[in-house]
Design a protein around this motif. Structure first.
Motif, PDB file in Angstrom:
ATOM      1  N   VAL A 242      38.320  29.594  46.897  1.00 21.96           N
ATOM      2  CA  VAL A 242      39.221  30.318  45.999  1.00 21.96           C
ATOM      3  C   VAL A 242      40.383  30.838  46.837  1.00 21.96           C
ATOM      4  CG1 VAL A 242      39.493  32.283  44.454  1.00 21.96           C
ATOM      5  CG2 VAL A 242      37.376  30.950  44.409  1.00 21.96           C
ATOM      6  N   LEU A 243      41.563  30.298  46.600  1.00 23.64           N
ATOM      7  CA  LEU A 243      42.764  30.729  47.314  1.00 23.64           C
ATOM      8  C   LEU A 243      43.508  31.708  46.426  1.00 23.64           C
ATOM      9  CD1 LEU A 243      41.998  27.848  48.487  1.00 23.64           C
ATOM     10  CD2 LEU A 243      44.373  27.740  49.224  1.00 23.64           C
ATOM     11  N   GLU A 244      43.738  32.882  46.951  1.00 23.62           N
ATOM     12  CA  GLU A 244      44.365  33.942  46.166  1.00 23.62           C
ATOM     13  C   GLU A 244      45.879  33.914  46.322  1.00 23.62           C
ATOM     14  OE1 GLU A 244      42.442  37.203  47.953  1.00 23.62           O
ATOM     15  OE2 GLU A 244      40.459  36.653  47.219  1.00 23.62           O
ATOM     16  N   GLY A 245      46.563  34.413  45.309  1.00 23.34           N
ATOM     17  CA  GLY A 245      48.006  34.494  45.372  1.00 23.34           C
ATOM     18  C   GLY A 245      48.463  35.419  46.474  1.00 23.34           C
ATOM     19  N   ASN A 246      49.678  35.205  46.940  1.00 26.92           N
ATOM     20  CA  ASN A 246      50.202  35.996  48.055  1.00 26.92           C
ATOM     21  C   ASN A 246      50.807  37.324  47.620  1.00 26.92           C
ATOM     22  OD1 ASN A 246      49.578  34.074  50.031  1.00 26.92           O
ATOM     23  ND2 ASN A 246      51.423  32.890  49.524  1.00 26.92           N
ATOM     24  N   ASP A 247      50.860  37.569  46.297  1.00 27.40           N
ATOM     25  CA  ASP A 247      51.568  38.763  45.833  1.00 27.40           C
ATOM     26  C   ASP A 247      50.819  40.051  46.151  1.00 27.40           C
ATOM     27  OD1 ASP A 247      49.595  37.876  44.152  1.00 27.40           O
ATOM     28  OD2 ASP A 247      50.558  38.603  42.323  1.00 27.40           O
ATOM     29  N   VAL A 248      49.480  40.004  46.112  1.00 26.65           N
ATOM     30  CA  VAL A 248      48.679  41.197  46.370  1.00 26.65           C
ATOM     31  C   VAL A 248      47.476  40.804  47.209  1.00 26.65           C
ATOM     32  CG1 VAL A 248      47.322  43.073  45.348  1.00 26.65           C
ATOM     33  CG2 VAL A 248      49.372  42.236  44.180  1.00 26.65           C
ATOM     34  N   LYS A 249      47.162  41.624  48.200  1.00 25.84           N
ATOM     35  CA  LYS A 249      45.959  41.378  48.985  1.00 25.84           C
ATOM     36  C   LYS A 249      44.760  42.027  48.306  1.00 25.84           C
ATOM     37  CE  LYS A 249      47.757  40.720  53.636  1.00 25.84           C
ATOM     38  NZ  LYS A 249      47.680  41.156  55.040  1.00 25.84           N
ATOM     39  N   LEU A 250      43.707  41.271  48.186  1.00 23.83           N
ATOM     40  CA  LEU A 250      42.504  41.770  47.533  1.00 23.83           C
ATOM     41  C   LEU A 250      41.503  42.248  48.567  1.00 23.83           C
ATOM     42  CD1 LEU A 250      41.883  39.064  44.822  1.00 23.83           C
ATOM     43  CD2 LEU A 250      43.242  41.121  44.678  1.00 23.83           C
ATOM     44  N   PRO A 251      40.674  43.254  48.195  1.00 24.34           N
ATOM     45  CA  PRO A 251      39.595  43.653  49.090  1.00 24.34           C
ATOM     46  C   PRO A 251      38.510  42.583  49.133  1.00 24.34           C
ATOM     47  CG  PRO A 251      39.487  44.868  47.040  1.00 24.34           C
ATOM     48  CD  PRO A 251      40.761  44.083  47.008  1.00 24.34           C
ATOM     49  N   ASP A 252      37.441  42.866  49.847  1.00 24.21           N
ATOM     50  CA  ASP A 252      36.416  41.871  50.163  1.00 24.21           C
ATOM     51  C   ASP A 252      35.975  41.038  48.968  1.00 24.21           C
ATOM     52  OD1 ASP A 252      36.555  42.890  52.640  1.00 24.21           O
ATOM     53  OD2 ASP A 252      34.708  44.057  52.546  1.00 24.21           O
ATOM     54  N   SER A 253      36.290  39.742  49.027  1.00 22.74           N
ATOM     55  CA  SER A 253      35.744  38.731  48.121  1.00 22.74           C
ATOM     56  C   SER A 253      35.932  39.035  46.640  1.00 22.74           C
ATOM     57  CB  SER A 253      34.247  38.533  48.409  1.00 22.74           C
ATOM     58  OG  SER A 253      34.050  38.134  49.731  1.00 22.74           O
ATOM     59  N   ILE A 254      36.840  39.891  46.289  1.00 20.95           N
ATOM     60  CA  ILE A 254      37.023  40.236  44.882  1.00 20.95           C
ATOM     61  C   ILE A 254      37.612  39.062  44.104  1.00 20.95           C
ATOM     62  CG2 ILE A 254      38.264  41.735  43.280  1.00 20.95           C
ATOM     63  CD1 ILE A 254      35.904  43.030  44.660  1.00 20.95           C
ATOM     64  N   GLY A 255      38.447  38.273  44.765  1.00 16.96           N
ATOM     65  CA  GLY A 255      39.047  37.121  44.086  1.00 16.96           C
ATOM     66  C   GLY A 255      38.003  36.157  43.569  1.00 16.96           C
ATOM     67  N   VAL A 256      37.005  35.879  44.375  1.00 16.53           N
ATOM     68  CA  VAL A 256      35.915  34.989  43.968  1.00 16.53           C
ATOM     69  C   VAL A 256      35.217  35.543  42.739  1.00 16.53           C
ATOM     70  CG1 VAL A 256      33.693  34.028  44.650  1.00 16.53           C
ATOM     71  CG2 VAL A 256      35.562  34.108  46.293  1.00 16.53           C
ATOM     72  N   ALA A 257      34.916  36.841  42.756  1.00 17.41           N
ATOM     73  CA  ALA A 257      34.193  37.475  41.650  1.00 17.41           C
ATOM     74  C   ALA A 257      35.019  37.476  40.375  1.00 17.41           C
ATOM     75  CB  ALA A 257      33.805  38.896  42.042  1.00 17.41           C
ATOM     76  N   ILE A 258      36.313  37.749  40.487  1.00 13.83           N
ATOM     77  CA  ILE A 258      37.176  37.780  39.306  1.00 13.83           C
ATOM     78  C   ILE A 258      37.230  36.404  38.645  1.00 13.83           C
ATOM     79  CG2 ILE A 258      39.574  38.007  38.533  1.00 13.83           C
ATOM     80  CD1 ILE A 258      39.873  40.340  40.473  1.00 13.83           C
ATOM     81  N   VAL A 259      37.429  35.372  39.453  1.00 18.35           N
ATOM     82  CA  VAL A 259      37.482  34.006  38.919  1.00 18.35           C
ATOM     83  C   VAL A 259      36.151  33.630  38.277  1.00 18.35           C
ATOM     84  CG1 VAL A 259      37.671  31.564  39.546  1.00 18.35           C
ATOM     85  CG2 VAL A 259      39.284  33.229  40.489  1.00 18.35           C
ATOM     86  N   ARG A 260      35.054  33.930  38.945  1.00 18.34           N
ATOM     87  CA  ARG A 260      33.730  33.589  38.418  1.00 18.34           C
ATOM     88  C   ARG A 260      33.480  34.259  37.067  1.00 18.34           C
ATOM     89  NH1 ARG A 260      30.329  36.296  41.899  1.00 18.34           N
ATOM     90  NH2 ARG A 260      30.355  38.007  40.395  1.00 18.34           N
ATOM     91  N   GLU A 261      33.733  35.570  37.005  1.00 20.58           N
ATOM     92  CA  GLU A 261      33.468  36.299  35.765  1.00 20.58           C
ATOM     93  C   GLU A 261      34.383  35.832  34.630  1.00 20.58           C
ATOM     94  OE1 GLU A 261      30.968  38.478  35.260  1.00 20.58           O
ATOM     95  OE2 GLU A 261      30.344  37.864  37.280  1.00 20.58           O
ATOM     96  N   PHE A 262      35.631  35.513  34.961  1.00 25.33           N
ATOM     97  CA  PHE A 262      36.563  35.039  33.932  1.00 25.33           C
ATOM     98  C   PHE A 262      36.111  33.696  33.365  1.00 25.33           C
ATOM     99  CE2 PHE A 262      40.352  32.604  32.697  1.00 25.33           C
ATOM    100  CZ  PHE A 262      40.878  33.453  31.734  1.00 25.33           C
TER     101      PHE A 262
END
Length: 319
Positions: free
Chosen positions: A71-91
């Motif tokens: 999961v590659l996150e956008g460069n606009d905002v830095k996310l804390p630990d592994s939150i990007g993975v969780a957000i994508v999964r839950e969505f």
């Protein structure tokens, strides 16, 4: 650029700890971009605070051992630990459910709870990197949650080039890691099953009165044999599996210029649950003599009762 990595396991997915389906593809890639509005982040992940990226690129890479999802996150905002993975999964889970996709045979399978929480950060290096790969691990410790990956900007022009090179060098390690995680889940399932059987055997031996006596005489023996045979088979298969895994691990890292995930892989291989199976086998062996004594006593009583009945019947007939 910040990257989060998560494994997606097909044969050994964890919804209720069971094995769902197999096989999985061993080659190919699924890539898509997804936009998840910030306004629903809180709904997806109630414990998340602050603003997070809306843009994500998801790559599902199929490899020999197991598939791996990046999961590659956008460069606009830095996310804390592994939150990007969780957000994508839950969505994705929420949207697939809303669309009724499971009725059409489409579902999201994932390995969880996640055994591997880490943030991988890619950044250009001001000085040339001597390794021909153009990649260097600047900060990594065993069980670390933050791993900084430097790339040679004169060799790899963009962060996308650096990511492609990094994934090329490490995909086999990720794939084998999640394969071992899946095998560990299977071993855990076996340990839970045999523990439940042993608990049932102990409960049977704790029953008092005639009912407990009969159950032990006619049922506990078969259960004890099932536990012993399962434990012996498990110990043999697991020992053989571990030996093979360690040989494969040596071969994997002999070929790799980046020895990054070995401590995590070794940790999964070494958690064998043999002690749990051995304890169950020893419990069954310990309780079996008691069952045999009670069974012999019951047999003697039955013979005595039958003999008495036969004697009484013969006396009536003669008499």
């Amino acid at each position: 650029m910040e990257m989060d990595f998560a494994g997606r396991e097909l044969p050994f997915v964890s919804r209720t700890g069971s094995i769902y389906f197999t096989p999985h593809p061993v080659a190919g890639m699924l890539r898509f971009r997804i936009t998840i509005p910030r306004r629903i982040h809180k709904e997806l992940m109630p414990f998340v605070t602050g603003e997070h990226s809306e843009e994500f690129t998801v790559l599902v890479c199929y490899w020999n051992d197991f598939p791996v999802t990046y999961v590659l996150e956008g460069n606009d905002v830095k996310l804390p630990d592994s939150i990007g993975v969780a957000i994508v999964r839950e969505f994705l889970q929420k949207e697939l459910k809303r669309l009724g996709a499971e009725a059409d045979g489409v579902s999201l399978s994932c390995l969880g709870p996640s055994p591997f929480h880490a943030n991988f950060h890619l950044a250009p290096c001001a000085e040339p990197i001597p390794d021909s790969s153009g990649i260097a691990i600047e900060k990594v410790n065993s069980k670390s949650t933050t791993i900084l990956i430097r790339y040679d900007a004169s060799h790899l022009k963009t962060s996308a080039d650096a990511f492609a090179r990094f994934s090329e060098l490490t995909i086999a390690q990720f794939s084998y890691y999640y394969y071992q995680v899946a095998l560990r889940h299977r071993r855990l399932d076996s340990a839970i099953r045999i523990s439940n059987l042993t608990a049932g055997l102990i409960e049977m031996h704790q029953l008092s009165g005639f009912r407990g006596w009969v159950l032990r005489a006619f049922r506990s023996g078969r259960l004890a044999r099932e536990i012993s045979l399962a434990a012996i088979s498990y110990e043999f298969e697991t020992t053989t599996e571990q030996q093979s895994a360690k040989r494969t691990l040596d071969e994997l890292y002999d070929k790799s210029s980046i020895a990054l995930f070995r401590p995590w892989i070794e940790s999964e291989i070494e958690e064998d649950f043999i002690a749990e199976h051995k304890a169950s086998r020893e419990t069954a062996d310990l309780l079996e003599p008691r069952r045999l004594r009670e069974a012999n006593t019951l047999l003697v009583l039955l013979v005595a009762v039958i003999s008495a009945l036969m004697g009484a019947t013969a006396k009536l007939l003669i008499g």
